[in-house]
Design a protein around this motif. Structure first.
Motif, PDB file in Angstrom:
ATOM      1  N   TYR A  51       5.637   3.610   7.093  1.00 35.01           N
ATOM      2  CA  TYR A  51       6.986   4.032   6.735  1.00 35.01           C
ATOM      3  C   TYR A  51       6.934   5.238   5.798  1.00 35.01           C
ATOM      4  N   TRP A  52       7.902   6.120   5.986  1.00 36.67           N
ATOM      5  CA  TRP A  52       7.947   7.364   5.225  1.00 36.67           C
ATOM      6  C   TRP A  52       9.364   7.617   4.721  1.00 36.67           C
ATOM      7  N   GLY A  53       9.433   8.217   3.540  1.00 35.08           N
ATOM      8  CA  GLY A  53      10.717   8.627   3.008  1.00 35.08           C
ATOM      9  C   GLY A  53      11.131   9.983   3.556  1.00 35.08           C
ATOM     10  N   GLN A  54      12.298  10.435   3.128  1.00 30.36           N
ATOM     11  CA  GLN A  54      12.849  11.708   3.598  1.00 30.36           C
ATOM     12  C   GLN A  54      12.310  12.899   2.814  1.00 30.36           C
ATOM     13  N   GLY A  55      11.750  12.646   1.662  1.00 29.37           N
ATOM     14  CA  GLY A  55      11.146  13.724   0.891  1.00 29.37           C
ATOM     15  C   GLY A  55      12.018  14.224  -0.241  1.00 29.37           C
ATOM     16  N   THR A  56      11.369  14.776  -1.252  1.00 30.27           N
ATOM     17  CA  THR A  56      12.056  15.415  -2.362  1.00 30.27           C
ATOM     18  C   THR A  56      11.315  16.718  -2.672  1.00 30.27           C
ATOM     19  N   CYS A 102       0.875  -1.160   0.000  1.00 27.43           N
ATOM     20  CA  CYS A 102       0.000   0.000   0.000  1.00 27.43           C
ATOM     21  C   CYS A 102       0.917   1.215   0.000  1.00 27.43           C
ATOM     22  N   MET A 103       0.855   2.002  -1.053  1.00 26.18           N
ATOM     23  CA  MET A 103       1.813   3.106  -1.165  1.00 26.18           C
ATOM     24  C   MET A 103       1.108   4.392  -1.559  1.00 26.18           C
ATOM     25  N   GLY A 104       1.726   5.501  -1.194  1.00 31.70           N
ATOM     26  CA  GLY A 104       1.120   6.777  -1.510  1.00 31.70           C
ATOM     27  C   GLY A 104       2.129   7.903  -1.539  1.00 31.70           C
ATOM     28  N   TRP A 105       1.690   9.021  -2.071  1.00 34.78           N
ATOM     29  CA  TRP A 105       2.465  10.249  -2.106  1.00 34.78           C
ATOM     30  C   TRP A 105       1.744  11.321  -1.280  1.00 34.78           C
ATOM     31  N   PHE A 106       2.513  12.005  -0.477  1.00 39.15           N
ATOM     32  CA  PHE A 106       2.007  13.119   0.311  1.00 39.15           C
ATOM     33  C   PHE A 106       2.876  14.334   0.033  1.00 39.15           C
ATOM     34  N   TYR A 161       6.573  13.450  -0.181  1.00 42.89           N
ATOM     35  CA  TYR A 161       6.987  12.278   0.575  1.00 42.89           C
ATOM     36  C   TYR A 161       6.303  11.026   0.046  1.00 42.89           C
ATOM     37  N   CYS A 162       7.059   9.969   0.017  1.00 40.02           N
ATOM     38  CA  CYS A 162       6.545   8.650  -0.314  1.00 40.02           C
ATOM     39  C   CYS A 162       6.222   7.922   0.989  1.00 40.02           C
ATOM     40  N   ALA A 163       5.159   7.129   0.984  1.00 37.42           N
ATOM     41  CA  ALA A 163       4.767   6.388   2.179  1.00 37.42           C
ATOM     42  C   ALA A 163       4.376   4.970   1.805  1.00 37.42           C
ATOM     43  N   LEU A 164       4.548   4.066   2.773  1.00 44.38           N
ATOM     44  CA  LEU A 164       4.316   2.644   2.495  1.00 44.38           C
ATOM     45  C   LEU A 164       3.740   1.940   3.708  1.00 44.38           C
ATOM     46  N   ALA A 165       2.903   0.962   3.443  1.00 45.32           N
ATOM     47  CA  ALA A 165       2.430   0.053   4.486  1.00 45.32           C
ATOM     48  C   ALA A 165       2.245  -1.316   3.855  1.00 45.32           C
ATOM     49  N   PRO A 166       2.574  -2.374   4.558  1.00 47.45           N
ATOM     50  CA  PRO A 166       2.295  -3.715   4.042  1.00 47.45           C
ATOM     51  C   PRO A 166       0.785  -3.951   3.996  1.00 47.45           C
TER      52      PRO A 166
END
Length: 132
Positions: A121-126, A33-37, A94-99
């Motif tokens: 889980y979250w990325g550091q951002g771009t 399960c992934m998303g962009w914020f 930011y990218c985000a993820l959940a199993p």
């Protein structure tokens, strides 16, 4: 340990395009399960786009018709194609993820795709900057 690394941000003029990528280092065979914020200075974080375990996509009204979310399952990579960019799209992305979770009928993701509570889980951002 899950790691998310975003790339592809930059500075463009209004009307331009960018493609964001998010490489996920994750050890799982279940759909992700992934998303962009995004978060602009002085504003709350908002969900931009999300993909469910079945591959269906959800978009914020502000980006519908302009942004496209996709993923390469073989590479565990999430993308966000952003077209017709506007100055109001300027933000840290930011990218985000959940199993996903398996239950009767298949895999599913908790909560709604544009809600931050879905993701572990979250990325550091771009950074994306759009000038007028």
């Amino acid at each position: 340990q899950v790691q998310l690394v975003e790339s592809g941000g930059g500075s463009v003029q209004s009307g331009g395009s960018l493609r964001l990528s998010c490489a996920a280092s994750v050890d799982t065979y279940s759909p992700l399960c992934m998303g962009w914020f995004r978060q602009a200075p002085g504003k709350e974080r908002e969900g931009v786009a999300g993909i469910d375990a079945d591959g269906s996509a959800t978009y914020a009204d502000s980006v519908k018709g302009r942004f496209t979310i996709s993923q390469d399952n073989a590479k565990n990579t999430l993308y966000l194609q952003m077209n017709s960019l506007k100055p109001e799209d300027t933000a840290m992305y930011y990218c985000a993820l959940a199993p996903s979770t398996y239950s009767t009928g298949g895999y599913y993701c908790h909560a709604l795709p544009l809600h931050g509570t879905r993701y572990n889980y979250w990325g550091q951002g771009t950074q994306v900057t759009v000038s007028s």
